[in-house]
Design an enzyme around this catalytic site. Structure first.
Site, PDB file in Angstrom:
ATOM      1  CE  LYS A  51      -7.536 -64.613  29.307  1.00  0.00           C
ATOM      2  NZ  LYS A  51      -6.072 -64.818  29.353  1.00  0.00           N
ATOM      3  CG  ASP A  83      -6.148 -64.392  26.014  1.00  0.00           C
ATOM      4  OD1 ASP A  83      -6.556 -64.272  24.558  1.00  0.00           O
ATOM      5  OD2 ASP A  83      -6.406 -63.366  26.232  1.00  0.00           O
ATOM      6  CE  LYS A  85      -5.874 -60.806  23.454  1.00  0.00           C
ATOM      7  NZ  LYS A  85      -5.218 -61.842  25.240  1.00  0.00           N
ATOM      8  N   PRO A 206     -13.255 -60.522  29.778  1.00  0.00           N
ATOM      9  CG  PRO A 206     -11.386 -59.840  28.391  1.00  0.00           C
ATOM     10  CD  PRO A 206     -13.643 -59.791  28.671  1.00  0.00           C
ATOM     11  CD  GLN A 211      -7.543 -55.422  31.641  1.00  0.00           C
ATOM     12  OE1 GLN A 211      -8.058 -54.729  31.101  1.00  0.00           O
ATOM     13  NE2 GLN A 211      -7.501 -56.761  32.185  1.00  0.00           N
ATOM     14  N   GLY A 213     -13.104 -53.135  35.344  1.00  0.00           N
ATOM     15  CA  GLY A 213     -14.490 -54.105  35.233  1.00  0.00           C
ATOM     16  C   GLY A 213     -14.741 -54.302  36.691  1.00  0.00           C
TER      17      GLY A 213
HETATM   18  O1  3DU Z   1      -6.894 -58.124  34.470  1.00  0.00           O
HETATM   19  P1  3DU Z   1      -6.607 -59.236  35.042  1.00  0.00           P
HETATM   20  O2  3DU Z   1      -5.570 -59.700  35.767  1.00  0.00           O
HETATM   21  O3  3DU Z   1      -7.682 -59.647  35.631  1.00  0.00           O
HETATM   22  O4  3DU Z   1      -6.205 -60.489  33.522  1.00  0.00           O
HETATM   23  C1  3DU Z   1      -7.333 -60.357  32.145  1.00  0.00           C
HETATM   24  C2  3DU Z   1      -7.192 -61.276  31.455  1.00  0.00           C
HETATM   25  O5  3DU Z   1      -7.569 -61.579  30.250  1.00  0.00           O
HETATM   26  C3  3DU Z   1      -4.806 -61.282  30.993  1.00  0.00           C
HETATM   27  O6  3DU Z   1      -4.521 -62.269  30.541  1.00  0.00           O
HETATM   28  C4  3DU Z   1      -5.043 -60.600  29.066  1.00  0.00           C
HETATM   29  O7  3DU Z   1      -4.900 -61.198  28.153  1.00  0.00           O
HETATM   30  C5  3DU Z   1      -7.240 -61.215  29.016  1.00  0.00           C
HETATM   31  N1  3DU Z   1      -7.909 -60.529  28.174  1.00  0.00           N
HETATM   32  C6  3DU Z   1      -8.056 -58.728  28.517  1.00  0.00           C
HETATM   33  O8  3DU Z   1      -7.573 -58.731  29.727  1.00  0.00           O
HETATM   34  C7  3DU Z   1      -7.975 -58.594  27.395  1.00  0.00           C
HETATM   35  C8  3DU Z   1      -8.900 -59.098  26.369  1.00  0.00           C
HETATM   36  O9  3DU Z   1      -9.675 -57.594  25.424  1.00  0.00           O
HETATM   37  C9  3DU Z   1      -8.853 -60.023  26.496  1.00  0.00           C
HETATM   38  C10 3DU Z   1      -7.901 -60.691  26.648  1.00  0.00           C
END
Ligand code: 3DU
Length: 255
Positions: A51, A83, A85, A206, A211, A213
């Site tokens: 993504k 992504d 949006k 995600p 974050q 999760g």
């Molecule tokens: O927190 P991470 O580094 O694992 O990134 C999560 C990715 O998923 C990031 O590209 C962000 O734009 C996307 N994302 C979310 O984090 C939350 C959402 O609701 C939708 C997309």
């Protein structure tokens, strides 16, 4: 082949349900491009899709650097999701989706807040024409997601009070979305959305890792795919981290 089928095949082939969010800290475009391809080359055996985010498209440009990454992912048999949006009015939404599809992306993300008529209808139309996918945001992963996705609304169709994300999950069914996004930071929302969608529309989740999760709670609540970025891309050994997430998810699916 439909996007959903493409994802099913990729999961079977790779043995992974992890989607790599190829997000890297801002840098000079040529460094960003080489670092992105390097991470992708290392991680690709352990993920089922890639993504990309606008944080990469803006510095690299769509038809130059980004297209190179899309081609590399395709060479490694991985579908690629943009992504972006999408959340504007219909004619620009359509043009935006078409640009990404022409650059080779297999699916785009879109915001259901803009509605169907003169909103996302043209996006679904162009996706169908070009045989690509549309994933709808149903409940985002960040803290403030409550303020929009979590508000209680009067459903104009049923006149009942319902949570916004429930209406969005129902729209995913009626609009024939290829997937929905629900944050791994809200496993109870994944469970609720999964109860509405069943197996018809897969949940992409995600928010695992940085974050807050958690793999197990997201998968057990019904997420089909985990979208993971920084926990892999910023790790000392991205391949090893991707493998760990993949194996943890596999383990939960077996239990
Ligand atoms: O927190 P991470 O580094 O694992 O990134 C999560 C990715 O998923 C990031 O590209 C962000 O734009 C996307 N994302 C979310 O984090 C939350 C959402 O609701 C939708 C997309």
């Amino acid at each position: 082949m439909s996007f959903q089928l493409e994802m099913d095949r990729s999961v079977k082939r790779s043995g992974s349900n992890v989607v790599l969010a190829l997000d890297l800290p801002l840098d000079q475009p040529r460094h960003l491009l080489s670092r992105s391809t390097e991470v992708l080359e290392r991680v690709h055996p352990h993920v089922c899709a890639v993504k990309l985010n606008r944080q990469l498209v803006l510095p690299l440009g769509l038809f130059n650097g980004v297209q190179e990454i899309v081609s590399l992912a395709h060479d490694r048999e991985l579908p690629v999701i943009m992504d972006c949006k999408i959340n504007d009015v219909g004619h620009t939404n359509r043009a935006i989706a078409e640009c990404y599809f022409k650059a080779g992306f297999d699916a785009v993300t879109a915001s259901p807040f803009v509605g169907w008529d003169e909103g996302l209808q043209p996006v679904f139309e162009v996706a169908q024409q070009m045989r690509r996918g549309v994933l709808l945001l149903v409940f985002m992963s960040h803290k403030g997601a409550w303020e929009g996705y979590g508000q209680t609304i009067h459903d104009p169709e049923t006149r009942k009070k319902v949570p916004q994300y429930v209406v969005f999950a129902e729209k995913a069914l009626s609009w024939n979305a290829d997937g929905v996004i629900v944050g791994a930071t809200y496993p109870e929302k994944i469970r609720e959305v999964h109860a509405i969608l069943g197996k018809r529309v897969p949940i992409y989740s995600p928010g695992v890792g940085v974050q807050g999760g958690d793999v197990e709670s997201a998968i057990k609540a019904g997420a089909r795919y985990l979208i993971v970025g920084r926990a892999i891309t910023l790790a000392e050994n991205p391949a090893e981290s991707a493998k760990l997430v993949r194996d943890a998810a596999k383990q939960c699916l077996r239990e």
